[in-house]
Design a protein around this motif. Sequence first.
Motif, short mmCIF file in Angstrom:
data_model
loop_
_atom_site.label_atom_id
_atom_site.label_comp_id
_atom_site.label_asym_id
_atom_site.label_seq_id
_atom_site.Cartn_x
_atom_site.Cartn_y
_atom_site.Cartn_z
N ARG B 86 3.08 -5.07 -20.49
CA ARG B 86 3.11 -4.25 -19.29
C ARG B 86 1.83 -3.42 -19.24
NH1 ARG B 86 8.81 -4.16 -18.08
NH2 ARG B 86 9.30 -6.33 -18.40
N LEU B 87 0.72 -4.10 -18.99
CA LEU B 87 -0.56 -3.42 -18.95
C LEU B 87 -1.29 -3.78 -17.66
CD1 LEU B 87 -1.73 -4.23 -22.59
CD2 LEU B 87 -0.94 -2.02 -21.76
N VAL B 88 -2.05 -2.83 -17.13
CA VAL B 88 -2.87 -3.10 -15.97
C VAL B 88 -4.22 -3.58 -16.49
CG1 VAL B 88 -3.87 -2.16 -13.86
CG2 VAL B 88 -1.70 -1.27 -14.70
N PHE B 91 -7.56 -1.73 -15.98
CA PHE B 91 -7.69 -0.36 -16.46
C PHE B 91 -8.18 -0.34 -17.90
CE2 PHE B 91 -4.35 2.08 -13.71
CZ PHE B 91 -5.01 1.65 -12.58
N GLU B 95 -6.55 4.70 -19.84
CA GLU B 95 -5.91 4.80 -18.51
C GLU B 95 -4.50 4.21 -18.55
OE1 GLU B 95 -9.40 4.77 -15.12
OE2 GLU B 95 -8.94 2.88 -16.09
N ASN B 96 -4.36 3.10 -19.24
CA ASN B 96 -3.04 2.48 -19.36
C ASN B 96 -2.06 3.40 -20.07
OD1 ASN B 96 -2.28 -0.33 -18.48
ND2 ASN B 96 -4.39 -0.62 -19.10
N SER B 98 -2.26 6.64 -20.15
CA SER B 98 -2.00 7.81 -19.31
C SER B 98 -1.05 7.51 -18.16
CB SER B 98 -3.30 8.33 -18.69
OG SER B 98 -4.30 8.48 -19.64
N LEU B 99 -0.97 6.22 -17.81
CA LEU B 99 -0.21 5.85 -16.62
C LEU B 99 1.25 6.29 -16.71
CD1 LEU B 99 -0.38 4.32 -13.93
CD2 LEU B 99 0.29 2.27 -15.14
N GLY B 100 1.65 7.07 -15.71
CA GLY B 100 3.04 7.49 -15.64
C GLY B 100 3.40 8.59 -16.63
N ARG B 102 3.76 12.16 -17.37
CA ARG B 102 3.82 13.38 -16.56
C ARG B 102 3.32 14.61 -17.29
NH1 ARG B 102 9.40 11.92 -13.47
NH2 ARG B 102 8.55 10.06 -12.51
N GLN B 104 0.41 14.74 -18.37
CA GLN B 104 -0.99 14.83 -17.97
C GLN B 104 -1.17 15.81 -16.82
OE1 GLN B 104 -4.04 12.97 -18.37
NE2 GLN B 104 -3.36 12.15 -20.32
N TRP B 106 -2.78 17.03 -13.24
CA TRP B 106 -2.98 16.21 -12.05
C TRP B 106 -4.41 15.68 -12.00
CZ3 TRP B 106 -5.24 16.50 -6.93
CH2 TRP B 106 -4.78 15.48 -6.09
N LEU B 108 -7.13 14.16 -13.89
CA LEU B 108 -7.09 13.40 -15.14
C LEU B 108 -8.20 13.77 -16.09
CD1 LEU B 108 -6.41 9.65 -14.38
CD2 LEU B 108 -5.00 11.22 -15.66
N LYS B 149 1.00 2.67 -27.10
CA LYS B 149 1.56 3.31 -25.91
C LYS B 149 2.94 3.91 -26.21
CE LYS B 149 2.63 0.93 -22.05
NZ LYS B 149 2.33 0.00 -20.95
N ARG B 153 4.04 8.04 -26.79
CA ARG B 153 5.14 8.72 -26.09
C ARG B 153 6.20 9.22 -27.07
NH1 ARG B 153 4.73 6.58 -20.71
NH2 ARG B 153 2.51 6.76 -20.40
#
Lengths: 313, 490
Positions: B86-88, B91, B95-96, B98-100, B102, B104, B106, B108, B149, B153
Amino acid sequence: MTQESVLILTLAGAIGTGTPLVFAAIGGVISERAGVINLGMEGMMLIGAVTTFLVVNKTGSPLLGFIAGGIAGALLALIHATLAISLRANQIVCGLALTIFGTGLASFIGKPIEGAGLEKSFNKLKIPFLSDIPAVGTVLFKQDVLVYFSWFAALLASLYLNRTRTGLSLRAVGENPATADAMGLSVVRMRYAHVIVGGLLAGFGGSYVILRIVPAWSQAGTTNGIGWIALALVVFASWHPLRVIGGAYLFGVALQANFALQAKGITVIPAEFLAMLPYLLTVVILVVLTANRRTRGAGAPAALGLPFVRDER
Amino acid sequence: MIAARHVSKSFPGVLANQDVSFDVSAGEVHSLLGENGAGKSTLAAILTGLYQPDAGHVELNGARVALKSPRHGLALGIGMVHQHFRLVSQFTVAENISLGDRKQNWILSTKKVEEAVREIGERYGLPVDPRARINELTVGEQQRVEIIKTLYRGAQVLLLDEPTSVLTPQEVTTLFDSVRTLASEGKSVVFISHKLGEVMDISDRVTVMRDGKVVGNTAVADTSREELARMMVGRDVDLSAIRATKPAGAPLLEVRGLTAKSARSHVSDASIVVKAGEIVGIAGVSGNGQRALAEGIAGLTPLIDGHVTICGTDVTSKGSIAARKAGLSYVPEDRNGTGLAPSLSISENMLLTEDLPFLVNHKSAVAKAEEAITTYSIKTPGASTATRMLSGGNVQKVLLARELGHDPQVLIVSSPTWGLDVGAVEFVRSKLNELRKEGRAILLISEDLDEVRALSDRIYVIFEGKIVMECPGEGADVTTLGLAMAGARA
């Protein structure tokens, strides 16, 4: 008039004619970065234009008119969002349908005022000191407030996309919605919000046309297809808001060239051909960009045009 | 640490989990072993909060919890690394991560994240450049990003879904080292797999699932591969090495100095010979030119240089129809796509490679397809079902049925058992062996080193478009092959 050359006046004029493209194309960038193509841009611009016209003549406030034009575009974009995101309709088809719908609706609303003139508009706003710079001052800093606002909008959009948490989420939604969804982001909500903002900006673009370029309502002539040019511009700018500005002014020059050359009395090239120039430029640029392997699809969001359905790999 | 107690979950028509109990303690590596469709993924989805159980419950540190979503699960310290990342890909690593998130701001700033990535990487042996773009990384590195990732978290429990299916043998070793470090730091690891060898290698305990039920739970020290295989399939399976019993005959496929390019794949100066009654394996990490090689031989891409001879006929750059006429069949890795037209029915797909008259006789096509469905025991509602509706193993059977229907003398198969469950793997392997016995020449292109070693009479290793090694299949050494696959000169 001072001794300013035709060239400088053409460039200054090109900024004016390019500004609706700046607004609309930034709107296009924002919507497409979320993964939704908006082919309804032309319709949203027309609706924006006619709304602005009516509101300005009713209230006498160009500012209110401009805002109303944006809102009208946003409302039309809401229809697009509902069809393309919630109902997962083909984005190309419903975008085209919206352009047709928007054009029809605008001419229906505008029927009684066909040919009437706009009563009030923004004036040019000289920026102190900067406007005194020779040449550059005239081209850039003797414009109306909306031109400055369009620069601000482009800058803001660029910072938003690249420097904020929401911008990052937005890009993720356009590139890989399944991943964004897995990270707990709401793909649907993000897409709705940005398609609507895209429509707002397209509406602003339409407003600008009526406020500053053709201050009279005419169903056929108001936007004259620039919604489509804006769409091409999104590709040309490779989905970067700041690059939109340069491209828009290039088209602005093409749109102005006709008047400039006629004013000079140069008639070697027929006026009809010059009027074709911006559209021809659109075709040429798109062909060049797609013919080149390196630039083909460069910067295009990976999930552009694809509806998102959870659980589908 | 985390436990499922008497969990049941059903989907329309399927009882995916039936009274399943499972637990992992801190510092333990607990494997979940089972075939495709045994219910492993459903159980994992329940443990991570993607599904809510119909009956039973999940416990975390002894207390009952109702997980509402994977996000909720992760907030409680349960992280999952999916088989499909599940990676973009556009990015960067930071960035991956950091994605989603919260936590962080606003506005970045990836500085802190970059530092955290380095720190986690060092601590658990998962080195990765936080500023690199995902599409610049190898698959193994991308997997590290996924693990980092979840650790970033704050995951205490890590579920790894088929983590080795995309890795080279060396990368597997690195991954296992990291898994052991994680466990020694008190994290719990759930290792979901259908590969017996790896399960035996990495885990402390194994839970075996079959048909939605737990059929065994044992410490690895107390069991054997054979016993686990029996539990997993429900009968004795034989996946041991099979080789040619007769000496090979005349060369049927001769490739000399083949240089070709195909979508992001290139091969240069490859020379290969496959004789009658022989299976020749091409080992290599995917993306090292296998596709260009196969498509060059099959006539799907014109050769830049070199010659291809099939059964004595020169088919160099003569196109795929000439190659087929000379006696070649090709089973590509991309089954529903290159191999079959996914939206067409089984019977229509079977027709695709035939010389058809202008008017197609559907009746006889359906009859033929039905025959194939019986001989290959393809599970499908009927011959008119679109192949995209079928499961991986059945799609492969349709493709094999069509390609073998041409009675080919030379067969190229690419990753023939990728994504198939043990039963289907056994079927495909025995089919290939049968063809070998009949005196056909088979070129087996596969990333699965175990498979190449188990079937091949000879092995070539491909790396960056070049054949870098050739050796007999009997007694081929994993380490030597693995190193050659990674480009190291022996």
